[in-house]
Every structure is written in C-alpha cells, then in structure tokens.
Scaffold this motif. Structure first.
Motif, PDB file in Angstrom:
ATOM      1  N   PRO A  16      -4.180  -4.805 -49.483  1.00 13.14           N
ATOM      2  CA  PRO A  16      -3.326  -5.496 -50.455  1.00 13.14           C
ATOM      3  C   PRO A  16      -3.919  -6.850 -50.848  1.00 13.14           C
ATOM      4  CG  PRO A  16      -2.042  -4.723 -48.572  1.00 13.14           C
ATOM      5  CD  PRO A  16      -3.480  -4.512 -48.234  1.00 13.14           C
ATOM      6  N   PRO A  17      -3.818  -7.221 -52.132  1.00 18.94           N
ATOM      7  CA  PRO A  17      -4.370  -8.496 -52.592  1.00 18.94           C
ATOM      8  C   PRO A  17      -3.890  -9.704 -51.768  1.00 18.94           C
ATOM      9  CG  PRO A  17      -3.734  -7.169 -54.463  1.00 18.94           C
ATOM     10  CD  PRO A  17      -3.246  -6.452 -53.234  1.00 18.94           C
ATOM     11  N   ALA A  18      -2.615  -9.732 -51.397  1.00 12.91           N
ATOM     12  CA  ALA A  18      -2.099 -10.865 -50.617  1.00 12.91           C
ATOM     13  C   ALA A  18      -2.834 -10.991 -49.289  1.00 12.91           C
ATOM     14  CB  ALA A  18      -0.597 -10.708 -50.379  1.00 12.91           C
ATOM     15  N   ASP A  23      -5.866 -16.214 -45.182  1.00  9.67           N
ATOM     16  CA  ASP A  23      -6.740 -16.273 -44.006  1.00  9.67           C
ATOM     17  C   ASP A  23      -6.001 -15.924 -42.718  1.00  9.67           C
ATOM     18  OD1 ASP A  23      -8.934 -16.957 -45.541  1.00  9.67           O
ATOM     19  OD2 ASP A  23      -8.684 -19.117 -45.201  1.00  9.67           O
ATOM     20  N   ALA A  24      -4.667 -16.021 -42.720  1.00 10.18           N
ATOM     21  CA  ALA A  24      -3.876 -15.711 -41.522  1.00 10.18           C
ATOM     22  C   ALA A  24      -3.344 -14.271 -41.537  1.00 10.18           C
ATOM     23  CB  ALA A  24      -2.702 -16.695 -41.411  1.00 10.18           C
ATOM     24  N   THR A 111      -6.397  -4.324 -32.299  1.00 14.31           N
ATOM     25  CA  THR A 111      -7.531  -5.032 -32.873  1.00 14.31           C
ATOM     26  C   THR A 111      -8.281  -5.778 -31.794  1.00 14.31           C
ATOM     27  OG1 THR A 111      -6.269  -7.030 -33.325  1.00 14.31           O
ATOM     28  CG2 THR A 111      -6.324  -5.355 -35.062  1.00 14.31           C
ATOM     29  N   THR A 112      -9.495  -6.153 -32.106  1.00  8.29           N
ATOM     30  CA  THR A 112     -10.319  -6.861 -31.131  1.00  8.29           C
ATOM     31  C   THR A 112     -10.292  -8.358 -31.366  1.00  8.29           C
ATOM     32  OG1 THR A 112     -12.252  -6.553 -32.551  1.00  8.29           O
ATOM     33  CG2 THR A 112     -11.874  -4.917 -30.808  1.00  8.29           C
ATOM     34  N   GLN A 113      -9.514  -8.842 -32.349  1.00 10.41           N
ATOM     35  CA  GLN A 113      -9.468 -10.284 -32.608  1.00 10.41           C
ATOM     36  C   GLN A 113      -8.516 -10.966 -31.675  1.00 10.41           C
ATOM     37  OE1 GLN A 113      -8.537  -8.858 -36.198  1.00 10.41           O
ATOM     38  NE2 GLN A 113     -10.640  -8.274 -36.397  1.00 10.41           N
TER      39      GLN A 113
END
Length: 113
Positions: A16-18, A23-24, A111-113
């Motif tokens: 999605p564009p948003a 960045d968060a 996720t790995t983040q």
C-alpha cells in the motif's frame, strides 16, 4: 509486484502507498496459497511492549481486514452489498473456527526486524 522464485515470477500484490511513505510502517502478515494449502508469516509480538494484548490486537486486525475485504468485493463487482458480504465473511469465519476444514501446522514465523 512480482517476485522471483526459482526462475519464475510469483503472483504477489503491491505494498500500500501509505506503507511505502511511512518509515514506521510494519508488515503484519503475509499469506500465500501454495502446494494446495495456506501458508502464513505472521508478525507476532509487535504489541508486546505496548500494553495492548496481542490476541486483542490481532482480533482487531482480522476484523479490519474483513471490512476491507467486504468493500473490495463490492467495489470489484463480486458482491452487490458490502454489509451482506461482511456478514457472509463473518459466518464463514465462525463456521471455520468452530469446525476447521484443515489444521494449522508448521512454523509460525515473524519478521526479523
């Protein structure tokens, strides 16, 4: 969006564009139908330190997804009424939760983040 896998193009959908602009942004789920089954990667643990119960947060996410889906079905001409589509989705979810047609097996990644 097209991803490469073993030399062939996979059928993925766009971000999605948003999410691209924020960045968060956090991807919460990736769901594929492959090898005659459903395969998921779930970002479980996102709410761990927020004071929000993880199960409650996922319940809200699933409800929001169902509403988005009912609108998409209407907007794509697959259902005439989004309210009726949402009711049907809810009924199907309740039936599947009460009487599963398959089992949830395997690893449930995040996720790995």
């Amino acid at each position: 969006m097209r991803l490469m896998s073993r030399g062939s193009l996979m059928k993925s959908i766009s971000i999605p564009p948003a999410a691209l602009e924020d960045d968060a942004a956090v991807e919460m789920a990736r769901i594929w139908v492959a090898k005659r089954g459903l395969h998921c990667v779930l970002n479980v643990g996102t709410y761990r330190d927020s004071g929000i119960r993880e199960a409650t947060a996922w319940g809200v996410i699933l409800a929001d997804m169902a509403r988005h889906l009912s609108h998409a079905l209407r907007d794509n001409g697959l259902e005439a009424d989004s309210g009726r589509a949402l009711a049907e989705i809810q009924e199907a979810m309740t039936r599947e939760l009460d009487h599963p047609t398959s089992t949830a097996t395997g690893e449930f990644g995040s996720t790995t983040q």
